[in-house]
Design an enzyme around this catalytic site. Sequence first.
Site, PDB file in Angstrom:
ATOM      1  N   ASP A  95      54.271  31.172  31.079  1.00 54.68           N
ATOM      2  CA  ASP A  95      52.941  30.925  30.519  1.00 54.68           C
ATOM      3  C   ASP A  95      51.806  31.443  31.381  1.00 54.68           C
ATOM      4  OD1 ASP A  95      53.685  29.654  28.196  1.00 54.68           O
ATOM      5  OD2 ASP A  95      54.078  27.792  29.263  1.00 54.68           O
ATOM      6  N   HIS A 116      54.649  21.710  28.141  1.00 51.02           N
ATOM      7  CA  HIS A 116      55.663  22.620  27.574  1.00 51.02           C
ATOM      8  C   HIS A 116      54.923  23.836  27.012  1.00 51.02           C
ATOM      9  CE1 HIS A 116      59.324  23.968  25.870  1.00 51.02           C
ATOM     10  NE2 HIS A 116      59.489  23.117  24.881  1.00 51.02           N
ATOM     11  N   HIS A 152      58.614  24.970  37.123  1.00 47.25           N
ATOM     12  CA  HIS A 152      59.491  24.909  35.957  1.00 47.25           C
ATOM     13  C   HIS A 152      60.619  23.951  36.273  1.00 47.25           C
ATOM     14  CE1 HIS A 152      62.095  26.227  32.695  1.00 47.25           C
ATOM     15  NE2 HIS A 152      61.011  26.733  32.150  1.00 47.25           N
TER      16      HIS A 152
HETATM   17  N1  ACO Z   1      51.165  22.361  40.425  1.00 48.16           N
HETATM   18  C1  ACO Z   1      51.209  21.604  41.551  1.00 48.16           C
HETATM   19  N2  ACO Z   1      52.257  20.851  41.902  1.00 48.16           N
HETATM   20  C2  ACO Z   1      53.330  20.852  41.079  1.00 48.16           C
HETATM   21  C3  ACO Z   1      53.358  21.627  39.905  1.00 48.16           C
HETATM   22  C4  ACO Z   1      52.220  22.405  39.597  1.00 48.16           C
HETATM   23  N3  ACO Z   1      52.190  23.164  38.497  1.00 48.16           N
HETATM   24  N4  ACO Z   1      54.539  21.440  39.283  1.00 48.16           N
HETATM   25  C5  ACO Z   1      55.222  20.577  40.039  1.00 48.16           C
HETATM   26  N5  ACO Z   1      54.497  20.223  41.117  1.00 48.16           N
HETATM   27  C6  ACO Z   1      54.918  19.347  42.233  1.00 48.16           C
HETATM   28  C7  ACO Z   1      54.799  17.883  41.822  1.00 48.16           C
HETATM   29  O1  ACO Z   1      53.543  17.343  42.153  1.00 48.16           O
HETATM   30  C8  ACO Z   1      55.938  17.272  42.628  1.00 48.16           C
HETATM   31  O2  ACO Z   1      55.501  17.169  43.956  1.00 48.16           O
HETATM   32  P1  ACO Z   1      56.054  15.995  44.948  1.00 48.16           P
HETATM   33  O3  ACO Z   1      57.546  16.170  44.993  1.00 48.16           O
HETATM   34  O4  ACO Z   1      55.368  16.303  46.244  1.00 48.16           O
HETATM   35  O5  ACO Z   1      55.625  14.691  44.324  1.00 48.16           O
HETATM   36  C9  ACO Z   1      57.032  18.344  42.586  1.00 48.16           C
HETATM   37  O6  ACO Z   1      56.322  19.600  42.435  1.00 48.16           O
HETATM   38  C10 ACO Z   1      58.020  18.200  41.472  1.00 48.16           C
HETATM   39  O7  ACO Z   1      57.292  18.040  40.250  1.00 48.16           O
HETATM   40  P2  ACO Z   1      57.931  17.484  38.917  1.00 48.16           P
HETATM   41  O8  ACO Z   1      56.846  17.188  37.944  1.00 48.16           O
HETATM   42  O9  ACO Z   1      58.889  16.392  39.248  1.00 48.16           O
HETATM   43  O10 ACO Z   1      58.761  18.735  38.456  1.00 48.16           O
HETATM   44  P3  ACO Z   1      59.435  18.911  37.059  1.00 48.16           P
HETATM   45  O11 ACO Z   1      60.582  19.838  37.281  1.00 48.16           O
HETATM   46  O12 ACO Z   1      59.715  17.604  36.413  1.00 48.16           O
HETATM   47  O13 ACO Z   1      58.264  19.590  36.224  1.00 48.16           O
HETATM   48  C11 ACO Z   1      56.902  21.099  35.057  1.00 48.16           C
HETATM   49  C12 ACO Z   1      58.283  20.866  35.694  1.00 48.16           C
HETATM   50  C13 ACO Z   1      56.595  19.985  34.052  1.00 48.16           C
HETATM   51  C14 ACO Z   1      56.951  22.423  34.294  1.00 48.16           C
HETATM   52  C15 ACO Z   1      55.840  21.135  36.179  1.00 48.16           C
HETATM   53  O14 ACO Z   1      56.135  22.125  37.118  1.00 48.16           O
HETATM   54  C16 ACO Z   1      54.401  21.322  35.643  1.00 48.16           C
HETATM   55  O15 ACO Z   1      53.764  20.358  35.251  1.00 48.16           O
HETATM   56  N6  ACO Z   1      53.915  22.609  35.621  1.00 48.16           N
HETATM   57  C17 ACO Z   1      52.598  22.890  35.074  1.00 48.16           C
HETATM   58  C18 ACO Z   1      52.686  22.973  33.574  1.00 48.16           C
HETATM   59  C19 ACO Z   1      53.379  24.244  33.109  1.00 48.16           C
HETATM   60  O16 ACO Z   1      53.064  25.341  33.549  1.00 48.16           O
HETATM   61  N7  ACO Z   1      54.299  24.066  32.147  1.00 48.16           N
HETATM   62  C20 ACO Z   1      54.993  25.187  31.530  1.00 48.16           C
HETATM   63  C21 ACO Z   1      56.431  25.146  31.821  1.00 48.16           C
HETATM   64  S1  ACO Z   1      57.201  26.552  31.136  1.00 48.16           S
HETATM   65  C22 ACO Z   1      57.477  26.145  29.542  1.00 48.16           C
HETATM   66  O17 ACO Z   1      57.510  25.038  29.112  1.00 48.16           O
HETATM   67  C23 ACO Z   1      57.685  27.264  28.654  1.00 48.16           C
END
Ligand code: ACO
Length: 449
Positions: free
Chosen positions: A384, A289, A328
Site C-alpha cells: 500500500d 487492511h 505487515h
Molecule cells: N508503524 C509503527 N510501528 C509499527 C507499525 C507501523 N506501521 N506496524 C507495527 N508497528 C510496531 C508496533 O507498534 C509493535 O511495536 P512493539 O512491539 O514495540 O509494541 C510491533 O511493531 C508489532 O506490531 P503489531 O501491530 O503487533 O504487528 P502486526 O503484525 O499485528 O500488524 C499491521 C501488522 C496491522 C499491518 C501493522 O504493521 C500496521 O498497523 N501497519 C500500518 C497499516 C498498514 O500499512 N496496513 C496494510 C497492511 S498490507 C495489507 O493489508 C494489504
Amino acid sequence: MAKGAATAPQATPDMKLHEGLVPKDTLTITDNRTGKAYEVPITHDAIKAIDLRQIKVNPDDFGMMSFDPGFTNTAHCESSITYIDGDKGILRYRGYPIEQLAGKASFLEVSYLIMFGELPTKAHLAEWTNNIVHHTFLHENAKTFLDGFRYDAHPMGVFISTVAALSTFYPEANQIDDPVIRQHQIHRLIAKTPTIAAFAYRHMRGLPYAYPDNELSYAGNFLNMLFKTTEAKYKPNPVLEKALDVLFVLHADHEQNCSTAAMRGIGSSHVDPYSAMAGAAAALYGPLHGGANEQVLRMLREIGSVKAIPEYIKRVKSKEVRLMGFGHRVYKNYDPRAKIIKQIADEVFEVTGRNPLLDIALELERIALEDEYFVSHKLYPNVDFYSGIIYEAMQFPVEMYPVLFAIGRTPGWLAQWQEMLMHKLPITRPRQIFTGVETRDFVPMEKRK
Ligand code: ACO
C-alpha cells in the site's frame, strides 16, 4: 513439501500415551499438572488443535485448547493457491513467482491461474475472457438503488452494499454445491466488480453512469467506465491501462489475510458468494487492511514536506501514530509487491507528471530503512505504500483506493471460497476462553445498587 500445501483433510488419528519408542513425526507433550505424556502427530510442521483436547486433569474437563487471538500462528485450512514466505519476501500464485507474472500475464490470465491452478492456453483464455466480458453489465434496477446513496457516500460502502445486493438478482447463487452455477457467479463477480466500482465513482462525482465497452481490455474498460465523457469511443492510455492491470495482478490473492479469512468464514455457512464477498470486502475496508493505502495518502499530505519527516518519525516511535504503509503481519522483509509497484510508478509518472508526494515517500522510506526502530521491528514498505501515490497520479480520489484493491482481490476471494467448499470444511466456529462471571442469581430492579 511447502508448508500449507494442499491435501484432502484427514481424520484425526487416535492418540496413544507416550510409551517407550516414540514415532519420529510426533510431538511429545508432558502435562506437568498430571505428569502424563501425550504423543501428537505432526503434519506439515503443524499439530491439530483438536489433538490437544485429550489433555485433561479430570476426565470431565473440557480438555486443552490453543489460545491464538488474531490467528497469529493458526492454520485454518490447507490451500494450494498462494504461497508466501514472509521472511524471504516471496509471493507465488500456484507456484509462479509474482515477479514473473506481473507485467507478463494479464489480470484475467492470472485470475484463471488462481481459479483453476494452471495458466490458460490461448483457447482457454479466449473462452474465459469471453465469459467475463459478457457479464459486465449490471441489472438496470441496481442503478436505482445506487442513486439512493448520498452524493458523498464512500464508494467502498456503496461497493459492499451493491455486491451484497447482487444476491437478490441471482437467487440461484445459493446452490453452492452445483459447479456450473458456482462458475456462473464467479464470472459475474469478476465481470461486475469494475462496473460497480465505476458506478460508485460516477455517483460520487455526480456524473452519468458510463456503460461497459466490451471491446476494451478488463482494465481499459474500467478506465472507460470511470473517465469517459463526451467522446463516442473512449481510448484508454496504454501505459495507465497496463499499470492498472499490473496493480490488479499484484492484489489478486494473498492467502489467509483478514478479508480472505472472512470470505472463507462467511462462506463456510454455505451462504451465496455475493453475501460472502460483501463480508470480505467489508473486512478489506478497514484501515489496517485494504484501507491502508488511503491512510498512506492522508499521512503523506499531513507530513506535507520532506523537512517535516524527522518530526513525524519521532511521533511514530513514541507510538502516537503508525507509519501507514509500513509493516505487515506476514512479511518481515520488503513486500515483493511494493518493489514491483515502485517500478511501475516511474512509467506512470512519465504520463501523468511526477507526484510531489513521491519525494516525501522516498525520503520516508530511506530514513525508515536505516532507523533502528524500524529495522528492529522488521517494518518495511508494504503493497500500500506506493500504490496510493500511483492511484493519485492517475486521478483516483482516495476513497476509491480500497475499491481498486477489492477489484483485484475478487478472483482470490472466489478461488479461496471455492477451495473451502471443495475441501468440505466445517462451519467456522472458534472457541473462546470464558473470563466472565461464572453464575449468579438474577437481581430484581428494586434490589440493584
Ligand atoms: N508503524 C509503527 N510501528 C509499527 C507499525 C507501523 N506501521 N506496524 C507495527 N508497528 C510496531 C508496533 O507498534 C509493535 O511495536 P512493539 O512491539 O514495540 O509494541 C510491533 O511493531 C508489532 O506490531 P503489531 O501491530 O503487533 O504487528 P502486526 O503484525 O499485528 O500488524 C499491521 C501488522 C496491522 C499491518 C501493522 O504493521 C500496521 O498497523 N501497519 C500500518 C497499516 C498498514 O500499512 N496496513 C496494510 C497492511 S498490507 C495489507 O493489508 C494489504
